[in-house]
Design a protein around this motif. Structure first.
Motif, PDB file in Angstrom:
ATOM      1  N   PHE A  24       0.820  -1.220   0.000  1.00 11.68           N
ATOM      2  CA  PHE A  24       0.000   0.000   0.000  1.00 11.68           C
ATOM      3  C   PHE A  24       0.852   1.266   0.000  1.00 11.68           C
ATOM      4  O   PHE A  24       0.721   2.122  -0.880  1.00 11.68           O
ATOM      5  N   PHE A  25       1.730   1.398   0.986  1.00 15.55           N
ATOM      6  CA  PHE A  25       2.459   2.657   1.153  1.00 15.55           C
ATOM      7  C   PHE A  25       3.499   2.881   0.054  1.00 15.55           C
ATOM      8  O   PHE A  25       3.648   4.014  -0.429  1.00 15.55           O
ATOM      9  N   ASP A  26       4.203   1.846  -0.347  1.00 15.95           N
ATOM     10  CA  ASP A  26       5.186   2.016  -1.419  1.00 15.95           C
ATOM     11  C   ASP A  26       4.501   2.370  -2.733  1.00 15.95           C
ATOM     12  O   ASP A  26       4.999   3.194  -3.508  1.00 15.95           O
ATOM     13  N   THR A  27       3.354   1.746  -2.986  1.00 18.43           N
ATOM     14  CA  THR A  27       2.602   2.068  -4.202  1.00 18.43           C
ATOM     15  C   THR A  27       2.070   3.495  -4.145  1.00 18.43           C
ATOM     16  O   THR A  27       2.126   4.233  -5.143  1.00 18.43           O
ATOM     17  N   LEU A  28       1.586   3.915  -2.976  1.00 20.33           N
ATOM     18  CA  LEU A  28       1.059   5.268  -2.826  1.00 20.33           C
ATOM     19  C   LEU A  28       2.151   6.316  -3.011  1.00 20.33           C
ATOM     20  O   LEU A  28       1.980   7.293  -3.740  1.00 20.33           O
ATOM     21  N   VAL A  29       3.298   6.100  -2.371  1.00 16.66           N
ATOM     22  CA  VAL A  29       4.409   7.053  -2.500  1.00 16.66           C
ATOM     23  C   VAL A  29       4.928   7.069  -3.935  1.00 16.66           C
ATOM     24  O   VAL A  29       5.221   8.140  -4.495  1.00 16.66           O
ATOM     25  N   GLY A  30       5.027   5.906  -4.553  1.00 16.13           N
ATOM     26  CA  GLY A  30       5.466   5.850  -5.946  1.00 16.13           C
ATOM     27  C   GLY A  30       4.516   6.587  -6.870  1.00 16.13           C
ATOM     28  O   GLY A  30       4.951   7.276  -7.806  1.00 16.13           O
ATOM     29  N   TYR A  31       3.228   6.481  -6.603  1.00 16.36           N
ATOM     30  CA  TYR A  31       2.217   7.185  -7.409  1.00 16.36           C
ATOM     31  C   TYR A  31       2.342   8.694  -7.240  1.00 16.36           C
ATOM     32  O   TYR A  31       2.296   9.459  -8.218  1.00 16.36           O
ATOM     33  N   ILE A  32       2.513   9.137  -6.008  1.00 12.04           N
ATOM     34  CA  ILE A  32       2.626  10.581  -5.751  1.00 12.04           C
ATOM     35  C   ILE A  32       3.866  11.153  -6.417  1.00 12.04           C
ATOM     36  O   ILE A  32       3.815  12.218  -7.059  1.00 12.04           O
ATOM     37  N   ILE A  33       4.995  10.465  -6.288  1.00 13.60           N
ATOM     38  CA  ILE A  33       6.233  10.966  -6.888  1.00 13.60           C
ATOM     39  C   ILE A  33       6.155  10.963  -8.408  1.00 13.60           C
ATOM     40  O   ILE A  33       6.688  11.860  -9.070  1.00 13.60           O
ATOM     41  N   ALA A  34       5.455   9.982  -8.967  1.00 14.97           N
ATOM     42  CA  ALA A  34       5.392   9.866 -10.427  1.00 14.97           C
ATOM     43  C   ALA A  34       4.399  10.830 -11.054  1.00 14.97           C
ATOM     44  O   ALA A  34       4.651  11.355 -12.153  1.00 14.97           O
ATOM     45  N   LYS A  35       3.292  11.104 -10.378  1.00 13.88           N
ATOM     46  CA  LYS A  35       2.194  11.822 -11.037  1.00 13.88           C
ATOM     47  C   LYS A  35       1.869  13.197 -10.454  1.00 13.88           C
ATOM     48  O   LYS A  35       1.000  13.887 -10.983  1.00 13.88           O
ATOM     49  N   PHE A  36       2.544  13.603  -9.402  1.00 12.21           N
ATOM     50  CA  PHE A  36       2.284  14.922  -8.827  1.00 12.21           C
ATOM     51  C   PHE A  36       3.550  15.775  -8.937  1.00 12.21           C
ATOM     52  O   PHE A  36       4.672  15.265  -8.883  1.00 12.21           O
ATOM     53  N   HIS A  37       3.357  17.066  -9.077  1.00 10.60           N
ATOM     54  CA  HIS A  37       4.465  18.011  -9.165  1.00 10.60           C
ATOM     55  C   HIS A  37       4.444  18.915  -7.933  1.00 10.60           C
ATOM     56  O   HIS A  37       3.457  19.595  -7.668  1.00 10.60           O
ATOM     57  N   PHE A  38       5.531  18.894  -7.161  1.00 10.04           N
ATOM     58  CA  PHE A  38       5.622  19.729  -5.967  1.00 10.04           C
ATOM     59  C   PHE A  38       7.093  20.018  -5.700  1.00 10.04           C
ATOM     60  O   PHE A  38       7.995  19.339  -6.215  1.00 10.04           O
ATOM     61  N   ILE A  39       7.326  21.028  -4.911  1.00 11.33           N
ATOM     62  CA  ILE A  39       8.695  21.460  -4.621  1.00 11.33           C
ATOM     63  C   ILE A  39       9.430  20.386  -3.813  1.00 11.33           C
ATOM     64  O   ILE A  39       8.917  19.863  -2.826  1.00 11.33           O
ATOM     65  N   GLY A  40      10.626  20.069  -4.264  1.00 10.08           N
ATOM     66  CA  GLY A  40      11.453  19.097  -3.552  1.00 10.08           C
ATOM     67  C   GLY A  40      11.194  17.661  -3.925  1.00 10.08           C
ATOM     68  O   GLY A  40      11.745  16.752  -3.287  1.00 10.08           O
ATOM     69  N   LYS A  41      10.380  17.413  -4.967  1.00  8.43           N
ATOM     70  CA  LYS A  41      10.056  16.043  -5.341  1.00  8.43           C
ATOM     71  C   LYS A  41      11.308  15.253  -5.734  1.00  8.43           C
ATOM     72  O   LYS A  41      11.499  14.110  -5.299  1.00  8.43           O
ATOM     73  N   THR A  42      12.161  15.868  -6.528  1.00  9.83           N
ATOM     74  CA  THR A  42      13.371  15.184  -6.979  1.00  9.83           C
ATOM     75  C   THR A  42      14.301  14.878  -5.809  1.00  9.83           C
ATOM     76  O   THR A  42      14.890  13.787  -5.718  1.00  9.83           O
ATOM     77  N   ILE A  43      14.414  15.832  -4.875  1.00 13.89           N
ATOM     78  CA  ILE A  43      15.279  15.625  -3.709  1.00 13.89           C
ATOM     79  C   ILE A  43      14.753  14.468  -2.855  1.00 13.89           C
ATOM     80  O   ILE A  43      15.526  13.629  -2.371  1.00 13.89           O
ATOM     81  N   ILE A  44      13.436  14.430  -2.675  1.00  9.96           N
ATOM     82  CA  ILE A  44      12.830  13.355  -1.880  1.00  9.96           C
ATOM     83  C   ILE A  44      13.087  12.005  -2.536  1.00  9.96           C
ATOM     84  O   ILE A  44      13.463  11.027  -1.868  1.00  9.96           O
TER      85      ILE A  44
END
Length: 271
Positions: free
Chosen positions: A83-103
């Motif tokens: 659940f959590f790895d899929t959710l985090v992977g989805y957020i990083i892949a499909k949302f744009h926010f400050i610091g995404k690349t660093i995270i």
């Protein structure tokens, strides 16, 4: 003729490799059916096969409790990772926010840290929170993984944004889009991740050995290490009997989900 000769060589190599992989398992099962006297014999087929070793590990130790502990740890961590790895992977892949690349880079950097280096901070954290010798202490290191986040992020990238935008136009909320639209698209990858997570946590030895102190919270690998160690000799027949039982859930998981593993590999190659 050359093609047939090449195929013959390939099949011979595959058969040889299969025998080399299967033989230790066959020897383990064979030894589990031998008596203490016959355990050092070189025959694969036991001369006097007996199930006394299986009865002994259940009667002489809390083996069933260890089995249940391992099952609880493996199932909870697998569900959490899925659940959590899929959710985090989805957020990083499909949302744009400050610091995404660093995270994302920070998460990837955790893959370069050997597990042995994390043992001390994990143990200090467990001691401070009172989690030593408890299920929480066994669970928390495996509830999320950097590998799972990386894997799911890569698969989530392959989902067309138009599909997600169409769901938003239809009035679906972001979390519902994640559950109803995104997850079905990457189900083979989730299945593969679940299998990797289950195998890893089922076979985990070092961390459960360090954080658990009583037999009540031992997992199977830890329990087996204490079960058959005698004062003057090692009871290999008991170890092999316990190991055979330990391997059964892994074999069952593989046969139930092997088609998802193959499909996930195929999709990865297409990407």
């Amino acid at each position: 003729m050359k093609k047939r000769t090449g195929l013959t060589i390939v099949y011979l190599l595959l058969i040889t490799g299969s025998i080399a992989m299967i033989f230790p398992f066959v020897w383990m099962v064979s030894t589990s059916l031998k008596t203490a006297i016959d355990v050092y014999s070189l025959s694969i087929i036991p001369e006097n096969p007996t199930f006394a070793n299986y009865i002994a590990i259940f009667q002489g130790s809390p083996f069933l409790k260890w089995f249940i502990n391992s099952l609880i740890i493996a199932v909870i961590t697998t569900l959490s990772v899925a659940f959590f790895d899929t959710l985090v992977g989805y957020i990083i892949a499909k949302f744009h926010f400050i610091g995404k690349t660093i995270i994302f880079i920070t998460i990837l950097s955790t893959l370069m840290v050997p597990t042995e280096m994390l043992i001390i901070p994990w143990y200090l954290m467990s001691s401070e929170l009172g989690w030593t010798d408890s299920y929480w202490g066994l669970l928390f290191p495996g509830l999320m993984t950097g590998f799972g986040v990386f894997l799911m992020r890569q698969f989530m990238e392959s989902i067309p944004n138009d599909i997600l935008d169409a769901a938003r136009v239809d009035g679906m909320g972001e979390f519902k889009i994640f559950l109803k639209v995104a997850i079905p698209q990457v189900w083979p990858a989730i299945s593969a991740l679940c299998i990797f997570s289950f195998l890893s946590n089922w076979n985990a030895f070092l961390w459960p050995l360090i954080v658990s102190h009583s037999e009540e919270v031992f997992t199977l690998p830890v329990g087996l290490s204490f079960l058959a160690s005698g004062e003057f000799n090692t009871k290999w027949e008991l170890i092999m009997a316990g190991s055979t039982i330990t391997a059964l859930p892994l074999i069952l998981v593989f046969f139930l989900l092997q088609r998802y593993i193959i499909k996930g590999i195929v999709l990865t190659g297409m990407k």
